[in-house]
Design a protein around this motif. Structure first.
Motif, PDB file in Angstrom:
ATOM      1  N   HIS A 274      10.505 -17.080   7.830  1.00 18.36           N
ATOM      2  CA  HIS A 274       9.573 -16.329   8.644  1.00 18.36           C
ATOM      3  C   HIS A 274       8.992 -15.209   7.787  1.00 18.36           C
ATOM      4  CE1 HIS A 274      12.026 -17.884  12.096  1.00 18.36           C
ATOM      5  NE2 HIS A 274      10.830 -17.959  12.657  1.00 18.36           N
ATOM      6  N   PHE A 275       7.744 -15.365   7.374  1.00 16.29           N
ATOM      7  CA  PHE A 275       7.042 -14.366   6.572  1.00 16.29           C
ATOM      8  C   PHE A 275       6.836 -13.107   7.382  1.00 16.29           C
ATOM      9  CE2 PHE A 275       3.180 -12.347   4.988  1.00 16.29           C
ATOM     10  CZ  PHE A 275       3.463 -12.268   3.641  1.00 16.29           C
ATOM     11  N   PRO A 276       7.010 -11.933   6.834  1.00 17.43           N
ATOM     12  CA  PRO A 276       7.203 -11.568   5.444  1.00 17.43           C
ATOM     13  C   PRO A 276       8.656 -11.408   5.032  1.00 17.43           C
ATOM     14  CG  PRO A 276       6.629  -9.608   6.665  1.00 17.43           C
ATOM     15  CD  PRO A 276       6.643 -10.760   7.639  1.00 17.43           C
TER      16      PRO A 276
ATOM     17  N   VAL B   2      11.901  -3.953  12.679  1.00 16.47           N
ATOM     18  CA  VAL B   2      11.018  -3.150  11.843  1.00 16.47           C
ATOM     19  C   VAL B   2      11.505  -3.233  10.397  1.00 16.47           C
ATOM     20  CG1 VAL B   2      10.112  -0.838  11.373  1.00 16.47           C
ATOM     21  CG2 VAL B   2      10.485  -1.583  13.743  1.00 16.47           C
ATOM     22  N   GLN B   3      10.642  -3.757   9.540  1.00 16.66           N
ATOM     23  CA  GLN B   3      10.928  -3.843   8.108  1.00 16.66           C
ATOM     24  C   GLN B   3      10.516  -2.503   7.492  1.00 16.66           C
ATOM     25  OE1 GLN B   3      12.393  -4.295   5.188  1.00 16.66           O
ATOM     26  NE2 GLN B   3      12.333  -6.488   5.654  1.00 16.66           N
TER      27      GLN B   3
ATOM     28  N   GLN C 221       8.917  -3.125  -2.922  1.00 19.39           N
ATOM     29  CA  GLN C 221      10.183  -3.792  -2.589  1.00 19.39           C
ATOM     30  C   GLN C 221       9.921  -5.138  -1.926  1.00 19.39           C
ATOM     31  OE1 GLN C 221      11.760  -0.576  -0.191  1.00 19.39           O
ATOM     32  NE2 GLN C 221      13.343  -0.134  -1.729  1.00 19.39           N
ATOM     33  N   LEU C 222       8.972  -5.177  -1.012  1.00 22.29           N
ATOM     34  CA  LEU C 222       8.630  -6.434  -0.339  1.00 22.29           C
ATOM     35  C   LEU C 222       8.145  -7.469  -1.351  1.00 22.29           C
ATOM     36  CD1 LEU C 222       6.776  -4.977   2.756  1.00 22.29           C
ATOM     37  CD2 LEU C 222       8.915  -6.260   2.816  1.00 22.29           C
ATOM     38  N   GLU C 223       7.299  -7.030  -2.275  1.00 22.07           N
ATOM     39  CA  GLU C 223       6.773  -7.950  -3.291  1.00 22.07           C
ATOM     40  C   GLU C 223       7.886  -8.457  -4.197  1.00 22.07           C
ATOM     41  OE1 GLU C 223       3.793  -5.445  -5.057  1.00 22.07           O
ATOM     42  OE2 GLU C 223       2.249  -6.111  -3.644  1.00 22.07           O
TER      43      GLU C 223
ATOM     44  N   VAL D  51       5.944  -4.502   9.961  1.00 20.80           N
ATOM     45  CA  VAL D  51       6.079  -4.126   8.552  1.00 20.80           C
ATOM     46  C   VAL D  51       5.485  -2.729   8.394  1.00 20.80           C
ATOM     47  CG1 VAL D  51       5.625  -4.782   6.172  1.00 20.80           C
ATOM     48  CG2 VAL D  51       5.878  -6.547   7.919  1.00 20.80           C
ATOM     49  N   ARG D  52       6.358  -1.742   8.431  1.00 26.51           N
ATOM     50  CA  ARG D  52       5.934  -0.336   8.462  1.00 26.51           C
ATOM     51  C   ARG D  52       5.001   0.038   7.311  1.00 26.51           C
ATOM     52  NH1 ARG D  52      10.756   3.496   9.221  1.00 26.51           N
ATOM     53  NH2 ARG D  52      10.636   2.640  11.317  1.00 26.51           N
TER      54      ARG D  52
END
Length: 79
Positions: free
Chosen positions: A11-13, A28-29, A35-37, A62-63
């Motif tokens: 499930h992206f992201p 909530v990410q 960091q996500l990348e 995604v905050r």
């Protein structure tokens, strides 16, 4: 694919680091974009490079990209 089933990566992201069940509340990410990348995006990139035709978006806020908006409804997150 031969049977008419489309394989997807989900499930992206990235739902793996979150503990909230998205069926009960909005996870909530809180990771930064770098960091996500570096962590969360890599499996999706690999799946697309391997030829998977679709990515399923998770119901995750995604905050760092679009605060308070679920990824499923967020153009900035999806694009």
């Amino acid at each position: 694919r031969g049977a008419g089933v489309v394989p997807v990566v989900k499930h992206f992201p990235g739902h793996g680091s979150l503990t909230t069940d998205s069926h009960v509340a909005l996870p909530v990410q809180t990771r930064t974009v770098p960091q996500l990348e570096r962590v969360d995006q890599r499996p999706f990139e690999a799946a697309v490079e391997a030829g998977l035709p679709a990515v399923m978006v998770g119901h995750i806020a995604v905050r760092a990209v679009d605060p308070g908006v679920p990824a499923t409804l967020s153009r900035p997150v999806v694009h």
